[in-house]
Design a protein around this motif. Structure first.
Motif, PDB file in Angstrom:
ATOM      1  N   VAL A  49       0.848  -1.200   0.000  1.00 49.75           N
ATOM      2  CA  VAL A  49       0.000   0.000   0.000  1.00 49.75           C
ATOM      3  C   VAL A  49       0.881   1.247   0.000  1.00 49.75           C
ATOM      4  CG1 VAL A  49      -1.654   1.342   1.362  1.00 49.75           C
ATOM      5  CG2 VAL A  49      -1.997  -1.116   1.058  1.00 49.75           C
ATOM      6  N   ARG A  50       1.920   1.253   0.823  1.00 49.80           N
ATOM      7  CA  ARG A  50       2.832   2.408   0.872  1.00 49.80           C
ATOM      8  C   ARG A  50       3.529   2.621  -0.473  1.00 49.80           C
ATOM      9  NH1 ARG A  50       5.611   1.115   6.694  1.00 49.80           N
ATOM     10  NH2 ARG A  50       3.900   1.905   7.958  1.00 49.80           N
ATOM     11  N   LEU A  51       3.977   1.530  -1.079  1.00 53.13           N
ATOM     12  CA  LEU A  51       4.645   1.633  -2.379  1.00 53.13           C
ATOM     13  C   LEU A  51       3.682   2.188  -3.418  1.00 53.13           C
ATOM     14  CD1 LEU A  51       6.880   1.202  -4.442  1.00 53.13           C
ATOM     15  CD2 LEU A  51       6.169  -1.193  -4.584  1.00 53.13           C
ATOM     16  N   GLN A  52       2.453   1.713  -3.427  1.00 54.41           N
ATOM     17  CA  GLN A  52       1.476   2.190  -4.397  1.00 54.41           C
ATOM     18  C   GLN A  52       1.190   3.673  -4.203  1.00 54.41           C
ATOM     19  OE1 GLN A  52       0.921   0.340  -6.888  1.00 54.41           O
ATOM     20  NE2 GLN A  52      -0.366   1.843  -7.873  1.00 54.41           N
ATOM     21  N   GLN A  88       1.934   6.614  -6.882  1.00 52.05           N
ATOM     22  CA  GLN A  88       0.890   7.546  -7.306  1.00 52.05           C
ATOM     23  C   GLN A  88       1.341   8.992  -7.141  1.00 52.05           C
ATOM     24  OE1 GLN A  88      -2.536   6.408  -5.023  1.00 52.05           O
ATOM     25  NE2 GLN A  88      -3.036   4.701  -6.378  1.00 52.05           N
ATOM     26  N   CYS A  89       2.034   9.272  -6.045  1.00 48.09           N
ATOM     27  CA  CYS A  89       2.547  10.632  -5.812  1.00 48.09           C
ATOM     28  C   CYS A  89       3.606  11.004  -6.842  1.00 48.09           C
ATOM     29  CB  CYS A  89       3.135  10.741  -4.405  1.00 48.09           C
ATOM     30  SG  CYS A  89       1.898  10.706  -3.105  1.00 48.09           S
ATOM     31  N   ALA A  90       4.310  10.010  -7.358  1.00 45.31           N
ATOM     32  CA  ALA A  90       5.358  10.258  -8.350  1.00 45.31           C
ATOM     33  C   ALA A  90       4.776  10.525  -9.737  1.00 45.31           C
ATOM     34  CB  ALA A  90       6.327   9.079  -8.400  1.00 45.31           C
ATOM     35  N   ARG A  91       3.484  10.377  -9.882  1.00 49.78           N
ATOM     36  CA  ARG A  91       2.749  10.616 -11.129  1.00 49.78           C
ATOM     37  C   ARG A  91       3.373   9.921 -12.329  1.00 49.78           C
ATOM     38  NH1 ARG A  91       0.940  16.826 -10.159  1.00 49.78           N
ATOM     39  NH2 ARG A  91      -0.051  16.399  -8.170  1.00 49.78           N
TER      40      ARG A  91
END
Length: 116
Positions: free
Chosen positions: A14-17, A21-24
């Motif tokens: 979950v943290r990796l995902q 996502q934040c890295a777009r």
């Protein structure tokens, strides 16, 4: 060659995902670094020709580092080429990125300039 299998627990997945996502537009690169264990410089120096989508393997032959504001391309830290496995889901993402790129093009970024 021994394949490195990264096993993430549910919380870390979950943290990796969330991080991806934040890295777009660099989400695939974030997942790639995590699941392959490559160093940043090795990943950003990958060319399309270094990826075997059918065997799901990458050849690590170069490293790109920033020195004094310039990108210097050399050998990996170990000074030896090596191969690394890529999970199926990640290879699908890489194939999509490489779709219109030729063998000399860089995988990550615009295909011409190294990410830094």
């Amino acid at each position: 060659m021994r394949a490195l299998t990264l096993r993430l627990g549910p919380e870390n997945r979950v943290r990796l995902q969330l991080l991806a996502q934040c890295a777009r537009d660099k989400g695939t690169l974030v997942r790639f670094l995590c699941y392959t264990g490559l160093r940043w410089g090795e990943a950003v120096a990958l060319h399309v020709r270094d990826i075997d989508q059918y065997k799901r393997r990458i050849s690590v032959v170069e490293n790109a580092v920033r020195v004094g504001g310039m990108i210097i391309v050399g050998t990996p830290k170990s000074h030896h080429a090596r191969r690394a496995p890529v999970p199926t889901f990640l290879m699908t993402e890489l194939v999509a990125i490489m779709r219109d790129r030729k063998g000399e093009a860089l995988v990550f970024g615009d295909g011409v300039r190294h990410l830094n």
